[in-house]
Write a protein that holds these residues in place. Structure first.
Motif, PDB file in Angstrom:
ATOM      1  N   ALA A  75      -9.766  -9.474  40.765  1.00 40.81           N
ATOM      2  CA  ALA A  75      -9.834 -10.943  40.721  1.00 40.81           C
ATOM      3  C   ALA A  75     -10.828 -11.460  41.747  1.00 40.81           C
ATOM      4  O   ALA A  75     -11.642 -12.347  41.448  1.00 40.81           O
ATOM      5  CB  ALA A  75      -8.451 -11.537  40.970  1.00 40.81           C
ATOM      6  N   TYR A  76     -10.790 -10.914  42.966  1.00 35.48           N
ATOM      7  CA  TYR A  76     -11.678 -11.401  44.018  1.00 35.48           C
ATOM      8  C   TYR A  76     -13.130 -11.065  43.721  1.00 35.48           C
ATOM      9  O   TYR A  76     -14.034 -11.869  43.983  1.00 35.48           O
ATOM     10  CB  TYR A  76     -11.257 -10.828  45.371  1.00 35.48           C
ATOM     11  CG  TYR A  76     -10.003 -11.471  45.931  1.00 35.48           C
ATOM     12  CD1 TYR A  76      -9.309 -12.439  45.196  1.00 35.48           C
ATOM     13  CD2 TYR A  76      -9.507 -11.130  47.170  1.00 35.48           C
ATOM     14  CE1 TYR A  76      -8.161 -13.023  45.693  1.00 35.48           C
ATOM     15  CE2 TYR A  76      -8.353 -11.714  47.687  1.00 35.48           C
ATOM     16  CZ  TYR A  76      -7.679 -12.662  46.934  1.00 35.48           C
ATOM     17  OH  TYR A  76      -6.550 -13.245  47.430  1.00 35.48           O
ATOM     18  N   THR A 123      -6.387 -18.065  50.094  1.00 29.76           N
ATOM     19  CA  THR A 123      -7.596 -17.320  50.444  1.00 29.76           C
ATOM     20  C   THR A 123      -8.837 -17.958  49.836  1.00 29.76           C
ATOM     21  O   THR A 123      -9.911 -17.981  50.477  1.00 29.76           O
ATOM     22  CB  THR A 123      -7.457 -15.851  49.980  1.00 29.76           C
ATOM     23  OG1 THR A 123      -6.512 -15.192  50.832  1.00 29.76           O
ATOM     24  CG2 THR A 123      -8.783 -15.103  50.022  1.00 29.76           C
ATOM     25  N   TYR A 124      -8.730 -18.495  48.640  1.00 32.11           N
ATOM     26  CA  TYR A 124      -9.853 -19.165  47.974  1.00 32.11           C
ATOM     27  C   TYR A 124     -10.387 -20.298  48.848  1.00 32.11           C
ATOM     28  O   TYR A 124     -11.595 -20.431  49.058  1.00 32.11           O
ATOM     29  CB  TYR A 124      -9.357 -19.696  46.641  1.00 32.11           C
ATOM     30  CG  TYR A 124     -10.389 -20.174  45.648  1.00 32.11           C
ATOM     31  CD1 TYR A 124     -11.161 -19.275  44.920  1.00 32.11           C
ATOM     32  CD2 TYR A 124     -10.530 -21.536  45.368  1.00 32.11           C
ATOM     33  CE1 TYR A 124     -12.059 -19.713  43.962  1.00 32.11           C
ATOM     34  CE2 TYR A 124     -11.433 -21.984  44.410  1.00 32.11           C
ATOM     35  CZ  TYR A 124     -12.194 -21.063  43.712  1.00 32.11           C
ATOM     36  OH  TYR A 124     -13.082 -21.520  42.761  1.00 32.11           O
ATOM     37  N   ALA A 167      -8.518  -8.520  49.984  1.00 34.96           N
ATOM     38  CA  ALA A 167      -7.647  -8.188  48.856  1.00 34.96           C
ATOM     39  C   ALA A 167      -6.506  -7.286  49.316  1.00 34.96           C
ATOM     40  O   ALA A 167      -5.347  -7.465  48.907  1.00 34.96           O
ATOM     41  CB  ALA A 167      -8.449  -7.513  47.748  1.00 34.96           C
ATOM     42  N   GLN A 172      -3.527 -16.286  46.562  1.00 40.49           N
ATOM     43  CA  GLN A 172      -4.948 -16.251  46.244  1.00 40.49           C
ATOM     44  C   GLN A 172      -5.597 -17.620  46.470  1.00 40.49           C
ATOM     45  O   GLN A 172      -6.743 -17.707  46.929  1.00 40.49           O
ATOM     46  CB  GLN A 172      -5.163 -15.828  44.795  1.00 40.49           C
ATOM     47  CG  GLN A 172      -4.919 -14.362  44.522  1.00 40.49           C
ATOM     48  CD  GLN A 172      -5.580 -13.911  43.236  1.00 40.49           C
ATOM     49  OE1 GLN A 172      -6.645 -14.391  42.862  1.00 40.49           O
ATOM     50  NE2 GLN A 172      -4.955 -12.980  42.548  1.00 40.49           N
ATOM     51  N   ASP A 217      -4.042  -9.452  51.322  1.00 37.94           N
ATOM     52  CA  ASP A 217      -3.259 -10.361  50.478  1.00 37.94           C
ATOM     53  C   ASP A 217      -2.235  -9.602  49.640  1.00 37.94           C
ATOM     54  O   ASP A 217      -1.120 -10.093  49.409  1.00 37.94           O
ATOM     55  CB  ASP A 217      -4.192 -11.180  49.579  1.00 37.94           C
ATOM     56  CG  ASP A 217      -4.934 -12.253  50.355  1.00 37.94           C
ATOM     57  OD1 ASP A 217      -4.643 -12.447  51.554  1.00 37.94           O
ATOM     58  OD2 ASP A 217      -5.825 -12.902  49.775  1.00 37.94           O
ATOM     59  N   SER A 260      -0.543 -16.433  42.832  1.00 32.50           N
ATOM     60  CA  SER A 260      -1.582 -17.447  42.639  1.00 32.50           C
ATOM     61  C   SER A 260      -1.730 -18.316  43.878  1.00 32.50           C
ATOM     62  O   SER A 260      -2.848 -18.684  44.263  1.00 32.50           O
ATOM     63  CB  SER A 260      -1.231 -18.321  41.429  1.00 32.50           C
ATOM     64  OG  SER A 260      -1.987 -19.511  41.415  1.00 32.50           O
ATOM     65  N   GLN A 308     -14.155 -13.586  41.178  1.00 35.61           N
ATOM     66  CA  GLN A 308     -14.269 -14.932  41.742  1.00 35.61           C
ATOM     67  C   GLN A 308     -15.556 -15.107  42.537  1.00 35.61           C
ATOM     68  O   GLN A 308     -16.272 -16.103  42.358  1.00 35.61           O
ATOM     69  CB  GLN A 308     -13.069 -15.208  42.664  1.00 35.61           C
ATOM     70  CG  GLN A 308     -11.757 -15.409  41.952  1.00 35.61           C
ATOM     71  CD  GLN A 308     -10.574 -15.369  42.891  1.00 35.61           C
ATOM     72  OE1 GLN A 308     -10.702 -15.650  44.079  1.00 35.61           O
ATOM     73  NE2 GLN A 308      -9.393 -15.006  42.382  1.00 35.61           N
ATOM     74  N   SER A 314      -7.375 -16.334  38.911  1.00 34.89           N
ATOM     75  CA  SER A 314      -6.525 -15.425  39.698  1.00 34.89           C
ATOM     76  C   SER A 314      -6.261 -14.093  38.999  1.00 34.89           C
ATOM     77  O   SER A 314      -5.956 -13.100  39.665  1.00 34.89           O
ATOM     78  CB  SER A 314      -5.179 -16.091  39.987  1.00 34.89           C
ATOM     79  OG  SER A 314      -4.408 -16.191  38.794  1.00 34.89           O
ATOM     80  N   VAL A 368      -5.731  -7.532  42.405  1.00 34.22           N
ATOM     81  CA  VAL A 368      -6.188  -8.559  43.338  1.00 34.22           C
ATOM     82  C   VAL A 368      -7.670  -8.347  43.658  1.00 34.22           C
ATOM     83  O   VAL A 368      -8.456  -9.309  43.688  1.00 34.22           O
ATOM     84  CB  VAL A 368      -5.339  -8.555  44.631  1.00 34.22           C
ATOM     85  CG1 VAL A 368      -5.911  -9.539  45.651  1.00 34.22           C
ATOM     86  CG2 VAL A 368      -3.885  -8.920  44.307  1.00 34.22           C
TER      87      VAL A 368
END
Length: 312
Positions: A271-272, A72-73, A241, A69, A244, A66, A275, A49, A268
């Motif tokens: 992080a995305y 959304t994950y 992103a 996220q 969120d 977290s 990921q 995250s 954010v």
């Protein structure tokens, strides 16, 4: 040598079937088991995250971000499995009147992807019951799938292999070792990873089979397709992103300075991107497979396209 390679390949398909049967799970009986998410804990570890990099957030705010996220994950995997299942069903036609072991392996793969989509729909409904109103998951699975499936099979299988390898990397390196996460959330991705382990093997086998059938010119065009797909994924990440970050700012319970809001939005998105793109393209197994198929010039084109994302 070619005969040995074919025997080894056939054995890998058969092994995937054997493991698939052994690890098969049921959503209610094995995963959810009547439980709810523990909102006193994070959903995603900091390594995924990146909330620990936002130093102006309190511990409670990092936990809340977290969880956003993490929601959304789960939704993102439900989305990508829409086109993955369709593509694997499509490539299975190559084995319809041929090797029935390979066909069974791919049919089981597709069946498991359909189950995973239902799991993530359930997760979204459960999260919606407990989290404040206002969350929006903006990408539409069928619209995204239509765009992805319009690209070459080589490129779609490349993207699929990339996704399923980073699923495994995220779980084993970060989610599994973190004892501070919601137990139900961890169990969702434990069971997901157990079946994705076989999918990643089948992705590679089918990707290599497709690669062997392409001319140099077709492969070069497929590399362009892969670059376009990565760009499309990044566009989705920028969209989600932003949504969120807006949701977090609306529900976190306090206001932030403009500079902090800019940092939050950038954090954010960073992080995305890590990921869903960077962690996959940096996975050693993925880089080895891709590197064995493309020329140095094609590799340079991919690297140039990725640079703004990797270095953001």
């Amino acid at each position: 040598m070619q005969t040995i390679q074919k025997q080894d390949e056939a054995g890998r398909y058969a092994k995937c079937i054997e493991v698939s049967k052994r690890v098969r799970w049921d959503i209610d009986r094995d995963v959810i088991r009547g439980r709810k998410f523990d909102f006193s804990r994070k959903f995603l570890p900091d390594a995924i995250s990146k909330v620990n990099e936002l130093e102006f957030l309190s511990a409670d705010e990092r936990r809340q971000l977290s969880q956003i996220q993490g929601r959304t994950y789960a939704n993102m995997f439900g989305l990508v499995e829409r086109f993955i299942g369709a593509k694997i069903l499509d490539v299975s036609r190559e084995h319809w009147l041929g090797d029935q072991v390979k066909l069974e392996a791919l049919v089981r793969f597709t069946d498991e992807e359909l189950k995973h989509q239902e799991l993530f729909r359930r997760i979204e409904r459960m999260a919606a019951e407990e989290m404040p109103e206002g969350y929006r998951f903006l990408p539409q699975p069928n619209d995204v799938a239509s765009v992805v499936l319009g690209k070459s099979t080589w490129a779609v299988l490349a993207l699929t292999c990339h996704i399923e390898l980073f699923v495994l990397a995220h779980y084993h390196a970060s989610i599994d070792p973190d004892t501070g996460l919601s137990e139900l959330y961890k169990d969702v991705f434990l069971h997901h990873a157990r079946e994705e382990s076989q999918h990643a093997i089948l992705d590679e086998l089918e990707w290599r089979r497709e690669n062997a059938n392409l001319s140099a010119a077709e492969r070069d065009r497929a590399v362009d397709d892969l670059i376009a797909l990565v760009g499309a994924v990044d566009g989705l990440l920028q969209l989600q992103a932003g949504a969120d970050a807006d949701y977090f700012l609306a529900v976190c319970g306090r206001s932030f300075a403009e500079r902090q809001q800019v940092q939050l939005r950038a954090g954010v998105l960073k992080a995305y991107r890590w990921q869903y793109i960077v962690s996959g393209v940096e996975d050693p197994r993925f880089t080895d497979i891709l590197g064995s198929m493309i020329t140095p010039q094609q590799s340079a084109r991919i690297g140039s396209a990725l640079a703004p994302i990797v270095n953001s």
